[in-house]
Design a protein around this motif. Sequence first.
Motif, PDB file in Angstrom:
ATOM      1  N   ASP A 204      -6.283   4.299   5.661  1.00 11.28           N
ATOM      2  CA  ASP A 204      -5.870   2.915   5.952  1.00 11.28           C
ATOM      3  C   ASP A 204      -6.708   1.933   5.148  1.00 11.28           C
TER       4      ASP A 204
ATOM      5  N   CYS B  81       0.365  -7.013   3.618  1.00  3.40           N
ATOM      6  CA  CYS B  81      -0.120  -6.012   4.556  1.00  3.40           C
ATOM      7  C   CYS B  81       0.857  -5.810   5.708  1.00  3.40           C
TER       8      CYS B  81
ATOM      9  N   GLY C 139      -5.403   0.282   1.693  1.00  2.00           N
ATOM     10  CA  GLY C 139      -5.266  -1.148   1.975  1.00  2.00           C
ATOM     11  C   GLY C 139      -6.082  -1.980   1.000  1.00  2.00           C
TER      12      GLY C 139
ATOM     13  N   ALA D 272       0.849  -1.189   0.000  1.00  2.71           N
ATOM     14  CA  ALA D 272       0.000   0.000   0.000  1.00  2.71           C
ATOM     15  C   ALA D 272       0.887   1.242   0.000  1.00  2.71           C
TER      16      ALA D 272
ATOM     17  N   PRO E 294       0.650   6.793   2.471  1.00  2.00           N
ATOM     18  CA  PRO E 294      -0.251   7.329   3.498  1.00  2.00           C
ATOM     19  C   PRO E 294       0.105   8.790   3.746  1.00  2.00           C
TER      20      PRO E 294
ATOM     21  N   HIS F 213      -9.347   2.502  12.513  1.00  2.00           N
ATOM     22  CA  HIS F 213      -8.578   2.828  11.316  1.00  2.00           C
ATOM     23  C   HIS F 213      -9.012   4.171  10.743  1.00  2.00           C
TER      24      HIS F 213
ATOM     25  N   PHE G 164      -1.501   1.439   9.497  1.00  2.00           N
ATOM     26  CA  PHE G 164      -1.529   1.482   8.029  1.00  2.00           C
ATOM     27  C   PHE G 164      -0.717   0.337   7.416  1.00  2.00           C
ATOM     28  N   PRO G 165      -1.318  -0.371   6.443  1.00  2.00           N
ATOM     29  CA  PRO G 165      -2.699  -0.299   5.968  1.00  2.00           C
ATOM     30  C   PRO G 165      -3.608  -1.202   6.783  1.00  2.00           C
ATOM     31  N   SER G 166      -4.907  -1.085   6.562  1.00  2.00           N
ATOM     32  CA  SER G 166      -5.880  -1.931   7.255  1.00  2.00           C
ATOM     33  C   SER G 166      -5.730  -3.390   6.836  1.00  2.00           C
TER      34      SER G 166
ATOM     35  N   THR H 162      -7.241  -4.922   3.381  1.00  2.00           N
ATOM     36  CA  THR H 162      -6.343  -5.593   2.438  1.00  2.00           C
ATOM     37  C   THR H 162      -6.798  -7.025   2.156  1.00  2.00           C
TER      38      THR H 162
END
Length: 447
Positions: free
Chosen positions: A424, A324, A428, A222, A225, A420, A360-362, A366
């Motif tokens: 995120d 992730c 994701g 990802a 952010p 989140h 980050f990320p979720s 993801t």
Amino acid sequence: MRTSLLNKLTLGFLSATLMISCAGKKENYQSTLHDPHLFSKTVKKLNDVVLENNFPPMIATRNYVYSTIAAYEIVAAGDPAHYQSLSGQIRHMPAMPRPADTAVIDFPLAAMLALTKVGNAVTFPEGSLMGYYDELLNMADSLGMPSAKINGSKAFSDTIVATIMAWSKKDNYAQTRSATRYNVTNEAGRYVPTPPMYAQALEPHWAEIRTMVLDSASMCRAQNPPVFNVTDKNSRFYRDMMEVKQVGDSLTDEQKHIAEFWDDNPFKMNVSGHVMFATKKFSPPGHWMNIVGIAAKKAGADFNTTVTGYAKTAISLFDAFISCWEGKYSYNYIRPETVINQVVDPEWRPFIQTPPFPSFPSGHGTASASAAEAMSSVFGDQLSFTDTSLLEFGIANREIRSFRQAAAEAAMSRLYGGIHFRFDNELGAESGKKVGELVVSRLKMKK
């Protein structure tokens, strides 16, 4: 003469009766053991063991991926005209044993035995699933499957299990068990443990696990952010931080249900005064594996298609979590709860409990997007169904319009839950979709 004729007629009648009886038994064991719902029940047995042993989501994916690949390799061996082995497609996967005599193998039974035995080997305590393994064998016997076929199925299953287990031991899992812990610092914007447990960050070295389809853990990372910024109220970070608080402070009943439905916290710590106790639910991959069974039933999928759906989804989830986690511990991003407590309201708490790893990320964003691509490729992208997965935990069903809609809802649930930021979830999900698309494009399972 008449006595001899009578004896011949009696013998003929008995032979015919025996043949009819045997045919009936054969039909009986096939209709039961070749039922795809029984395979889904077998996966659910594994899912329950994963749940009871509190496996975090990334480790849960390892439980699912090797066991479902073992089952898939058996159905592929039993139907080579329509399915092909993953050996060679997954570049480091060894060649699978071939059956010497297909006539003495019941491939659906062998597939369930393999899934159970591999699942048993990669979970703990060892032996958790062997009672069910024996149930399958006893079921086959009681339904009239010939003993030669039971033994042949078991023997072929064991050859696949041994090969899969030897392969699994080279994925770097054992080495990461003794890796160093996450280094907590006071750097601005960096993740720190959250209440109520303030637990150590989970699996900071999971990106070192061998991927299945991705060329590397960072292949679908990802990206970009927003920069941590709590001084500029017009910055993307500040706006998204305040959105988490404002949404969390005014949740509708529907938003609360979505947050609870997709919470999937395998080990929630409840605190009441000085009393602390844990409650368990499926982890995100466990929830998606349950959805495979629901979807397969709604689609009317046969046994081999159902097994394929589980294996492809498990592979997608496995690589998605590696991808992730590579992102999580590259960015080490702060959680909403932490920064809101620091700069807005020290007493604010999210609707659901913040899990112990960077933001980050979720993970759910993801993994869900990746799973949705895999499942859409097997069952179609417009299959609607009722997700009953959470009923056993007292949470009402949700109506699902498609796998991709479910994935989008799962990602958004993390904003409603307060754990989140929007970025995120969105970034994701973009990353997870790329992982799922690679799994679908690179793995040719059904011919």
